[in-house]
Design a protein around this motif. Structure first.
Motif, PDB file in Angstrom:
ATOM      1  N   TYR A 132       3.200   1.159  -3.456  1.00  0.00           N
ATOM      2  CA  TYR A 132       2.277   1.437  -4.568  1.00  0.00           C
ATOM      3  C   TYR A 132       1.167   2.314  -4.007  1.00  0.00           C
ATOM      4  O   TYR A 132       0.065   1.843  -3.757  1.00  0.00           O
ATOM      5  CB  TYR A 132       1.665   0.142  -5.099  1.00  0.00           C
ATOM      6  CG  TYR A 132       2.573  -0.782  -5.867  1.00  0.00           C
ATOM      7  CD1 TYR A 132       3.772  -0.341  -6.425  1.00  0.00           C
ATOM      8  CD2 TYR A 132       2.195  -2.106  -6.078  1.00  0.00           C
ATOM      9  CE1 TYR A 132       4.590  -1.216  -7.154  1.00  0.00           C
ATOM     10  CE2 TYR A 132       3.001  -2.982  -6.801  1.00  0.00           C
ATOM     11  CZ  TYR A 132       4.191  -2.529  -7.327  1.00  0.00           C
ATOM     12  OH  TYR A 132       4.981  -3.386  -8.044  1.00  0.00           O
ATOM     13  N   HIS A 133       1.482   3.575  -3.829  1.00  0.00           N
ATOM     14  CA  HIS A 133       0.543   4.420  -3.096  1.00  0.00           C
ATOM     15  C   HIS A 133      -0.841   4.480  -3.741  1.00  0.00           C
ATOM     16  O   HIS A 133      -1.868   4.552  -3.065  1.00  0.00           O
ATOM     17  CB  HIS A 133       1.118   5.828  -2.914  1.00  0.00           C
ATOM     18  CG  HIS A 133       0.380   6.602  -1.875  1.00  0.00           C
ATOM     19  ND1 HIS A 133       0.438   6.264  -0.532  1.00  0.00           N
ATOM     20  CD2 HIS A 133      -0.474   7.642  -1.972  1.00  0.00           C
ATOM     21  CE1 HIS A 133      -0.349   7.079   0.137  1.00  0.00           C
ATOM     22  NE2 HIS A 133      -0.915   7.930  -0.701  1.00  0.00           N
ATOM     23  N   TRP A 134      -0.873   4.409  -5.114  1.00  0.00           N
ATOM     24  CA  TRP A 134      -2.140   4.441  -5.842  1.00  0.00           C
ATOM     25  C   TRP A 134      -3.066   3.297  -5.448  1.00  0.00           C
ATOM     26  O   TRP A 134      -4.274   3.361  -5.654  1.00  0.00           O
ATOM     27  CB  TRP A 134      -1.875   4.397  -7.350  1.00  0.00           C
ATOM     28  CG  TRP A 134      -0.943   3.290  -7.756  1.00  0.00           C
ATOM     29  CD1 TRP A 134       0.406   3.399  -7.929  1.00  0.00           C
ATOM     30  CD2 TRP A 134      -1.278   1.912  -7.994  1.00  0.00           C
ATOM     31  NE1 TRP A 134       0.937   2.174  -8.262  1.00  0.00           N
ATOM     32  CE2 TRP A 134      -0.071   1.249  -8.318  1.00  0.00           C
ATOM     33  CE3 TRP A 134      -2.476   1.175  -7.963  1.00  0.00           C
ATOM     34  CZ2 TRP A 134      -0.021  -0.124  -8.608  1.00  0.00           C
ATOM     35  CZ3 TRP A 134      -2.424  -0.181  -8.261  1.00  0.00           C
ATOM     36  CH2 TRP A 134      -1.205  -0.823  -8.572  1.00  0.00           C
ATOM     37  N   SER A 135      -2.490   2.230  -4.876  1.00  0.00           N
ATOM     38  CA  SER A 135      -3.319   1.044  -4.611  1.00  0.00           C
ATOM     39  C   SER A 135      -4.089   1.121  -3.302  1.00  0.00           C
ATOM     40  O   SER A 135      -4.993   0.317  -3.076  1.00  0.00           O
ATOM     41  CB  SER A 135      -2.457  -0.224  -4.636  1.00  0.00           C
ATOM     42  OG  SER A 135      -1.607  -0.280  -3.488  1.00  0.00           O
ATOM     43  N   ASP A 170     -12.376   7.262  -5.879  1.00  0.00           N
ATOM     44  CA  ASP A 170     -11.510   7.513  -4.722  1.00  0.00           C
ATOM     45  C   ASP A 170     -11.830   8.869  -4.099  1.00  0.00           C
ATOM     46  O   ASP A 170     -12.791   9.542  -4.499  1.00  0.00           O
ATOM     47  CB  ASP A 170     -10.032   7.376  -5.104  1.00  0.00           C
ATOM     48  CG  ASP A 170      -9.591   8.416  -6.127  1.00  0.00           C
ATOM     49  OD1 ASP A 170     -10.290   9.434  -6.299  1.00  0.00           O
ATOM     50  OD2 ASP A 170      -8.544   8.198  -6.764  1.00  0.00           O
ATOM     51  N   ARG A 203     -11.875   3.839  -9.138  1.00  0.00           N
ATOM     52  CA  ARG A 203     -10.847   3.570  -8.141  1.00  0.00           C
ATOM     53  C   ARG A 203     -11.482   3.208  -6.806  1.00  0.00           C
ATOM     54  O   ARG A 203     -11.589   4.015  -5.890  1.00  0.00           O
ATOM     55  CB  ARG A 203      -9.878   4.748  -8.036  1.00  0.00           C
ATOM     56  CG  ARG A 203      -8.984   4.834  -9.298  1.00  0.00           C
ATOM     57  CD  ARG A 203      -7.852   5.833  -9.190  1.00  0.00           C
ATOM     58  NE  ARG A 203      -7.287   5.923  -7.851  1.00  0.00           N
ATOM     59  CZ  ARG A 203      -6.373   5.083  -7.369  1.00  0.00           C
ATOM     60  NH1 ARG A 203      -5.900   4.104  -8.109  1.00  0.00           N
ATOM     61  NH2 ARG A 203      -5.923   5.233  -6.156  1.00  0.00           N
ATOM     62  N   ASP A 258     -10.481  11.629  -4.417  1.00  0.00           N
ATOM     63  CA  ASP A 258     -10.414  12.734  -5.373  1.00  0.00           C
ATOM     64  C   ASP A 258     -11.526  12.658  -6.404  1.00  0.00           C
ATOM     65  O   ASP A 258     -11.563  13.473  -7.339  1.00  0.00           O
ATOM     66  CB  ASP A 258      -9.064  12.729  -6.095  1.00  0.00           C
ATOM     67  CG  ASP A 258      -7.904  12.868  -5.130  1.00  0.00           C
ATOM     68  OD1 ASP A 258      -8.048  13.605  -4.141  1.00  0.00           O
ATOM     69  OD2 ASP A 258      -6.863  12.226  -5.355  1.00  0.00           O
ATOM     70  N   LYS A 299       0.819  -1.225   0.000  1.00  0.00           N
ATOM     71  CA  LYS A 299       0.000   0.000   0.000  1.00  0.00           C
ATOM     72  C   LYS A 299       0.848   1.267   0.000  1.00  0.00           C
ATOM     73  O   LYS A 299       0.475   2.272  -0.584  1.00  0.00           O
ATOM     74  CB  LYS A 299      -0.861   0.042   1.268  1.00  0.00           C
ATOM     75  CG  LYS A 299      -2.232  -0.539   1.122  1.00  0.00           C
ATOM     76  CD  LYS A 299      -3.005  -0.264   2.409  1.00  0.00           C
ATOM     77  CE  LYS A 299      -4.095  -1.275   2.592  1.00  0.00           C
ATOM     78  NZ  LYS A 299      -4.763  -1.111   3.898  1.00  0.00           N
TER      79      LYS A 299
END
Ligand code: DCM
Ligand code: DCM
Ligand code: DCM
Ligand code: ZN
Ligand code: ZN
Length: 265
Positions: free
Chosen positions: A51-54, A77, A84, A79, A48
């Protein structure tokens, strides 16, 4: 889920794979896993931060107190980026893994080992009711309770404490006994239901929206029900909620297997 919930889902799933899926999983697992899917089912939690996007892909936030889920409304997400959420991630990694059948795995444009580990983890997470919880409490993460005498947040009770207390009381403080008990239920009491769990709507390889809709319903009916800030959760809550946790782990395992059997079949 915490470690043991994910291990349970993945062990149940791997035991139900047909030959084609079992072979593909064996090919795709890292050497270090020694063909044990359960040993790598928490990998997605470990990456996590790297791979911050995950990190947004482990859950769905649904509108407070509505107790419903809709992909177009809710799968985004913080944002507001569409797709997401855990349901979008299940669709995405399912699509990636389908390329295993056309390209030889070493030539796919995707990393199919990572895709398998993400999919196996996310089909587990989407079955944790509070991973489809309300937005303002972040799936129970901001609700402080006591688990017996210990301070805890409600989300963690469902990720870990119910499972751990069950292991301590009934299964020799061990995950093996819990998995055996769930497997036993799958072949007896739940045998007719299992056929329905395995089914996905025509033409679909994965059905995450069905699982998410069940999830927020279970969150409202069982996880949030009767709980408020500062609640003390003890035997009454534990004994009435443990069957739901076992059911969701069973559904997660059966559906992960059915999805992998469709992908690689
Ligand atoms: N999606 C998919 N297969 C892909 C890419 C995406 O099923 N190859 C699903 C999951 C995505 C969602 O669609 O998160 C929305 O995608 P997008 O944001 O690309 O519109
Ligand atoms: N995703 C990926 N690799 C990245 C970034 C995202 O596999 N480097 C996947 C994770 C999600 C999906 O894409 O399943 C979400 O992105 P989108 O909604 O843009 O399709
Ligand atoms: N989580 C969730 N819903 C949110 C935020 C987080 O279900 N809106 C999950 C992800 C982790 C756990 O809660 O399993 C703790 O998240 P964090 O480490 O982001 O606090
Ligand atoms: Zn969690
Ligand atoms: Zn997770």
């Amino acid at each position: 889920w915490g470690n043991d919930g994910h291990v349970a889902v993945c062990r149940i799933a791997q035991s139900r794979l047909r030959e084609a899926a079992a072979d593909a999983v064996k090919q795709l697992l890292p050497e270090s896993a020694d063909n044990d899917l359960g040993s790598v089912c928490t990998w997605a939690d470990h990456v996590k931060f790297h791979y911050h996007w995950s990190s947004a892909l482990h859950f769905i936030d649904t509108p407070d107190n509505l107790c419903t889920y809709q992909y177009n409304r809710d799968c985004k997400d913080e944002d507001g980026v569409k797709g997401r959420c855990v349901a979008g991630a299940i669709n995405n990694y399912t699509t990636q893994l389908l390329s295993y059948n056309s390209a030889s795995s070493s030539h796919s444009e995707y990393n199919l080992t990572e895709a398998l580990l993400f999919l196996s983890h996310f089909i587990g997470d989407i079955h944790q009711p509070l991973h489809v919880g309300f937005t303002s409490d972040r799936g129970g993460n901001t609700i402080d309770v006591h688990w017996y005498t210990r301070k805890q947040v409600l989300h963690h009770v469902w990720d870990n404490n119910i499972i751990e207390t069950a292991e301590e009381r009934f299964y020799n403080s061990n995950i093996d006994g819990l998995v055996d008990a769930i497997q036993q239920n799958i072949t007896t009491d739940w045998a007719d239901l299992v056929k329905k769990w395995e089914t996905c709507s025509a033409n679909n390889t994965a059905c995450p929206d069905v699982y998410a809709s069940e999830g927020i319903k279970a969150a409202c009916d069982w996880a949030y029900k009767g709980v408020s800030e500062g609640s003390v959760l003890e035997d009454e809550y534990f004994n009435s909620r443990l069957p739901i946790v076992k059911l969701r782990l069973a559904q997660g395992g059966v559906r992960l297997a059915a999805t992998l059997n469709r992908i690689f079949g």
